[in-house]
Write a protein that holds these residues in place. Structure first.
Motif, PDB file in Angstrom:
ATOM      1  N   PHE A 292       0.816  -1.218   0.000  1.00  0.00           N
ATOM      2  CA  PHE A 292       0.000   0.000   0.000  1.00  0.00           C
ATOM      3  C   PHE A 292       0.845   1.262   0.000  1.00  0.00           C
ATOM      4  O   PHE A 292       0.331   2.366  -0.045  1.00  0.00           O
ATOM      5  CB  PHE A 292      -0.883   0.016   1.255  1.00  0.00           C
ATOM      6  CG  PHE A 292      -0.104  -0.429   2.478  1.00  0.00           C
ATOM      7  CD1 PHE A 292       0.713   0.454   3.141  1.00  0.00           C
ATOM      8  CD2 PHE A 292      -0.172  -1.749   2.915  1.00  0.00           C
ATOM      9  CE1 PHE A 292       1.462   0.047   4.232  1.00  0.00           C
ATOM     10  CE2 PHE A 292       0.580  -2.172   4.016  1.00  0.00           C
ATOM     11  CZ  PHE A 292       1.396  -1.269   4.673  1.00  0.00           C
TER      12      PHE A 292
ATOM     13  N   SER B 199       3.884  -0.566  12.541  1.00  0.00           N
ATOM     14  CA  SER B 199       2.953  -0.504  11.414  1.00  0.00           C
ATOM     15  C   SER B 199       2.300  -1.872  11.313  1.00  0.00           C
ATOM     16  O   SER B 199       2.879  -2.796  10.759  1.00  0.00           O
ATOM     17  CB  SER B 199       3.711  -0.164  10.128  1.00  0.00           C
ATOM     18  OG  SER B 199       4.232   1.144  10.235  1.00  0.00           O
TER      19      SER B 199
ATOM     20  N   GLY C 119      11.729   4.563   4.155  1.00  0.00           N
ATOM     21  CA  GLY C 119      12.675   3.555   4.636  1.00  0.00           C
ATOM     22  C   GLY C 119      12.217   2.826   5.881  1.00  0.00           C
ATOM     23  O   GLY C 119      11.244   3.208   6.534  1.00  0.00           O
ATOM     24  N   GLU C 120      12.934   1.751   6.190  1.00  0.00           N
ATOM     25  CA  GLU C 120      12.665   0.940   7.382  1.00  0.00           C
ATOM     26  C   GLU C 120      13.799   1.205   8.380  1.00  0.00           C
ATOM     27  O   GLU C 120      14.910   0.697   8.201  1.00  0.00           O
ATOM     28  CB  GLU C 120      12.584  -0.538   6.973  1.00  0.00           C
ATOM     29  CG  GLU C 120      12.551  -1.520   8.131  1.00  0.00           C
ATOM     30  CD  GLU C 120      11.541  -1.189   9.216  1.00  0.00           C
ATOM     31  OE1 GLU C 120      10.352  -1.042   8.927  1.00  0.00           O
ATOM     32  OE2 GLU C 120      11.964  -1.076  10.381  1.00  0.00           O
TER      33      GLU C 120
ATOM     34  N   ILE D 150      -3.561   1.298   9.208  1.00  0.00           N
ATOM     35  CA  ILE D 150      -4.193   1.999   8.082  1.00  0.00           C
ATOM     36  C   ILE D 150      -5.483   1.282   7.760  1.00  0.00           C
ATOM     37  O   ILE D 150      -5.499   0.055   7.719  1.00  0.00           O
ATOM     38  CB  ILE D 150      -3.358   1.901   6.785  1.00  0.00           C
ATOM     39  CG1 ILE D 150      -1.890   2.138   7.003  1.00  0.00           C
ATOM     40  CG2 ILE D 150      -3.871   2.830   5.719  1.00  0.00           C
ATOM     41  CD1 ILE D 150      -1.123   1.851   5.706  1.00  0.00           C
TER      42      ILE D 150
ATOM     43  N   CYS E  32       1.534  10.076   5.257  1.00  0.00           N
ATOM     44  CA  CYS E  32       2.102   8.746   5.461  1.00  0.00           C
ATOM     45  C   CYS E  32       1.970   7.906   4.209  1.00  0.00           C
ATOM     46  O   CYS E  32       0.908   7.830   3.604  1.00  0.00           O
ATOM     47  CB  CYS E  32       1.344   8.003   6.559  1.00  0.00           C
ATOM     48  SG  CYS E  32       1.631   8.642   8.163  1.00  0.00           S
ATOM     49  N   GLY E  33       3.051   7.260   3.850  1.00  0.00           N
ATOM     50  CA  GLY E  33       3.005   6.318   2.739  1.00  0.00           C
ATOM     51  C   GLY E  33       3.075   6.975   1.377  1.00  0.00           C
ATOM     52  O   GLY E  33       3.073   6.304   0.352  1.00  0.00           O
TER      53      GLY E  33
ATOM     54  N   MET F  44       9.304   8.110  10.450  1.00  0.00           N
ATOM     55  CA  MET F  44       8.179   7.598   9.665  1.00  0.00           C
ATOM     56  C   MET F  44       8.234   8.100   8.233  1.00  0.00           C
ATOM     57  O   MET F  44       7.235   8.096   7.524  1.00  0.00           O
ATOM     58  CB  MET F  44       6.847   8.016  10.306  1.00  0.00           C
ATOM     59  CG  MET F  44       6.592   7.419  11.670  1.00  0.00           C
ATOM     60  SD  MET F  44       4.940   7.796  12.241  1.00  0.00           S
ATOM     61  CE  MET F  44       4.981   7.102  13.904  1.00  0.00           C
ATOM     62  N   GLY F  45       9.415   8.571   7.816  1.00  0.00           N
ATOM     63  CA  GLY F  45       9.569   8.958   6.416  1.00  0.00           C
ATOM     64  C   GLY F  45       9.898   7.736   5.587  1.00  0.00           C
ATOM     65  O   GLY F  45       9.466   6.624   5.896  1.00  0.00           O
TER      66      GLY F  45
ATOM     67  N   SER G 112       9.394   3.978  14.059  1.00  0.00           N
ATOM     68  CA  SER G 112       8.283   3.189  13.531  1.00  0.00           C
ATOM     69  C   SER G 112       8.847   2.055  12.688  1.00  0.00           C
ATOM     70  O   SER G 112       9.762   2.257  11.900  1.00  0.00           O
ATOM     71  CB  SER G 112       7.399   4.099  12.675  1.00  0.00           C
ATOM     72  OG  SER G 112       6.310   3.378  12.139  1.00  0.00           O
ATOM     73  N   THR G 113       8.312   0.861  12.873  1.00  0.00           N
ATOM     74  CA  THR G 113       8.831  -0.276  12.109  1.00  0.00           C
ATOM     75  C   THR G 113       7.703  -1.128  11.545  1.00  0.00           C
ATOM     76  O   THR G 113       6.624  -1.225  12.133  1.00  0.00           O
ATOM     77  CB  THR G 113       9.775  -1.156  12.971  1.00  0.00           C
ATOM     78  OG1 THR G 113      10.163  -2.307  12.197  1.00  0.00           O
ATOM     79  CG2 THR G 113       9.114  -1.622  14.257  1.00  0.00           C
TER      80      THR G 113
ATOM     81  N   HIS H 222      -1.415  -2.904  10.599  1.00  0.00           N
ATOM     82  CA  HIS H 222      -2.227  -2.945   9.367  1.00  0.00           C
ATOM     83  C   HIS H 222      -2.926  -4.269   9.081  1.00  0.00           C
ATOM     84  O   HIS H 222      -3.558  -4.418   8.029  1.00  0.00           O
ATOM     85  CB  HIS H 222      -1.406  -2.533   8.136  1.00  0.00           C
ATOM     86  CG  HIS H 222      -0.592  -1.296   8.320  1.00  0.00           C
ATOM     87  ND1 HIS H 222      -0.991  -0.257   9.140  1.00  0.00           N
ATOM     88  CD2 HIS H 222       0.610  -0.927   7.814  1.00  0.00           C
ATOM     89  CE1 HIS H 222      -0.067   0.690   9.121  1.00  0.00           C
ATOM     90  NE2 HIS H 222       0.914   0.304   8.320  1.00  0.00           N
TER      91      HIS H 222
ATOM     92  N   TYR I 250      -6.579   5.264   4.809  1.00  0.00           N
ATOM     93  CA  TYR I 250      -5.570   5.106   3.754  1.00  0.00           C
ATOM     94  C   TYR I 250      -5.432   6.372   2.904  1.00  0.00           C
ATOM     95  O   TYR I 250      -6.417   6.946   2.464  1.00  0.00           O
ATOM     96  CB  TYR I 250      -5.985   3.930   2.859  1.00  0.00           C
ATOM     97  CG  TYR I 250      -5.009   3.672   1.745  1.00  0.00           C
ATOM     98  CD1 TYR I 250      -3.752   3.152   2.014  1.00  0.00           C
ATOM     99  CD2 TYR I 250      -5.334   3.965   0.427  1.00  0.00           C
ATOM    100  CE1 TYR I 250      -2.848   2.931   0.989  1.00  0.00           C
ATOM    101  CE2 TYR I 250      -4.435   3.746  -0.605  1.00  0.00           C
ATOM    102  CZ  TYR I 250      -3.189   3.228  -0.303  1.00  0.00           C
ATOM    103  OH  TYR I 250      -2.283   3.024  -1.317  1.00  0.00           O
ATOM    104  N   ASN I 251      -4.197   6.777   2.675  1.00  0.00           N
ATOM    105  CA  ASN I 251      -3.920   7.887   1.758  1.00  0.00           C
ATOM    106  C   ASN I 251      -3.673   7.329   0.371  1.00  0.00           C
ATOM    107  O   ASN I 251      -2.840   6.440   0.217  1.00  0.00           O
ATOM    108  CB  ASN I 251      -2.676   8.659   2.207  1.00  0.00           C
ATOM    109  CG  ASN I 251      -2.879   9.309   3.555  1.00  0.00           C
ATOM    110  OD1 ASN I 251      -3.899   9.945   3.790  1.00  0.00           O
ATOM    111  ND2 ASN I 251      -1.923   9.133   4.452  1.00  0.00           N
TER     112      ASN I 251
END
Ligand code: SAH
Length: 389
Positions: free
Chosen positions: A142, A238, A183-184, A282, A357-358, A180-181, A215-216, A240, A313-314
């Protein structure tokens, strides 16, 4: 000073491309450099102050250091390894910064202003959403960030510099950080934790550990490792999906670290920390928004005393997903509330500038300017298939 070569005196102190950034150095690193250079130890403190307290934007400007020391420093390091390529948004709303790295790649960082009147809730802090990698390897179905794959880890300096550059540009301090940008973060564990130490330190940037959230997508072994990390940072997952079938369908990482393993790691985290974990969820129409998932989610959240953040969801260009109706969002939240779970439906900022986000996407430079990196055809079909299932 007398020992300097004429060339060193005449030439301005500039740094060659692709040197490591000064903003990734700890006092120990600087002391090692000073010792190697045969300089007296007190120089280390001066260098440290120029980097962090004075935020010197060039090595040339570090006027209390001898010219020869500045030359030596400039041979090994660069004061800045990012340049701001583009800023989208306006001063009083969410602003997205496109940052160019020394190797010509790009990352984005998002500044979310303090504005309780507009956004309500806990928005009395200026939050920066930082990236930890160029692209992402985790392939969540997503999310825009992994669409064009993974390129590389950011260095600690490239992470710290996102904050320093944005603060200098915006003329204000950031007092809340979320990883939360793009990458992991836990797949870039050593650079991210080094950056956190610098960001937290009194001698560094001075942001409270409790105001930093990692955030992971659920790298269970690294969550355990981070639980033993000494700073009291916050953890967000995360999630979901509240069952393995639903979660595995949209997050391939769940096949490697299924929910039982993830929640074992979260229990371990809890045994080490007082603060509540946040579960990010999400809501995607027809994929994970069934009330049965809400009931399972409530159970899981209660088991670890976690808060739940529901995020409608965005939309992402090229992906087939949509958010559920507001009635469905509310119904999902109400199941959690009725089960005694603290749950919020998060109001998103920056949707209109693809900063939500996302929505952070891999970018590249071409003759026509900066464009979004092409997405392999197969990537979109997988998403569409899962959406239909
Ligand atoms: N890789 C880490 C850090 C990225 S955080 C992680 O997964 O947690 C980015 C957050 O935005 C994650 O919670 C992610 O699941 C969420 N996200 C991704 N795509 C989204 C979308 N289209 N709409 C809303 N949230 C999204």
């Amino acid at each position: 000073m007398q020992s300097e070569s004429p060339a060193a005196t005449a030439a301005p102190i500039t740094t060659a491309a692709k040197l490591p950034g000064l903003l990734g150095l700890s006092p120990t690193d600087i002391a090692a450099f000073v010792a190697e250079s045969g300089e007296p130890a007190f120089r280390a403190k001066q260098i440290l102050e120029w980097i962090y307290a004075k935020r010197a934007t060039s090595i040339e400007a570090m006027s209390s250091l001898s010219k020869s020391l500045r030359v030596a420093l400039a041979e090994k390091f660069t004061a800045r390894c990012l340049t701001i390529a583009k800023v989208t948004g306006s001063e009083d709303t969410t602003r997205k910064f496109l940052l160019k790295l020394q190797d010509g790649r790009y990352v984005e960082t998002v500044l979310i202003p303090a504005n309780p009147a507009l956004y309500g809730g806990d928005s009395d802090r200026r939050t920066l959403c930082v990236s930890s990698q160029v692209g992402c390897a985790y392939d969540c179905k997503f999310c825009a960030s992994g669409l064009a794959g993974f390129t590389r880890n950011l260095t600690a300096a490239e992470i710290v510099e996102q904050i320093v550059q944005v603060e200098a540009y915006a003329g204000e301090r950031v007092d809340n950080l979320v990883f939360m940008g793009m990458g992991e973060p836990l797949a870039n564990y050593s650079n991210v934790t080094k950056a956190i130490e610098i960001l937290n330190a009194e001698w560094g940037i001075g942001i409270g550990a409790r105001h930093m959230t990692v955030s992971t997508s659920g790298l269970a072994p690294q969550i355990r490792k981070l639980a033993d990390f000494p700073l009291q940072i916050r953890l967000a997952i995360s999630l979901h999906g509240a069952s393995d079938d639903v979660r595995s369908q949209i997050m391939p990482v769940n096949q490697k670290h299924p929910l039982a393993e993830l929640f074992d790691a979260l229990q371990y985290w809890r045994s080490k920390r007082k603060q509540h974990i946040t579960l990010e969820y999400i809501l995607i129409q027809g994929v994970n928004d069934m009330l049965e998932q809400a009931r399972l989610l409530a159970k899981r959240a209660r088991g670890i005393h976690a808060k739940v953040n529901l995020i409608p969801y965005n939309t992402v260009d090229g992906l087939p997903w949509t958010r559920p109706s507001e009635a469905q969002q509310d119904a999902f939240r109400d199941v959690l509330l009725a089960a005694g779970v603290t749950a919020t439906l998060r109001r998103e900022k920056g949707h209109d500038i693809a900063a939500a986000c996302g929505q952070l996407r891999l970018k590249q430079e071409t003759a026509e300017g900066i464009i979004e990196s092409p997405v392999p055809e197969k990537r979109i079909t997988i998403g569409a298939g899962a959406a239909a299932a």
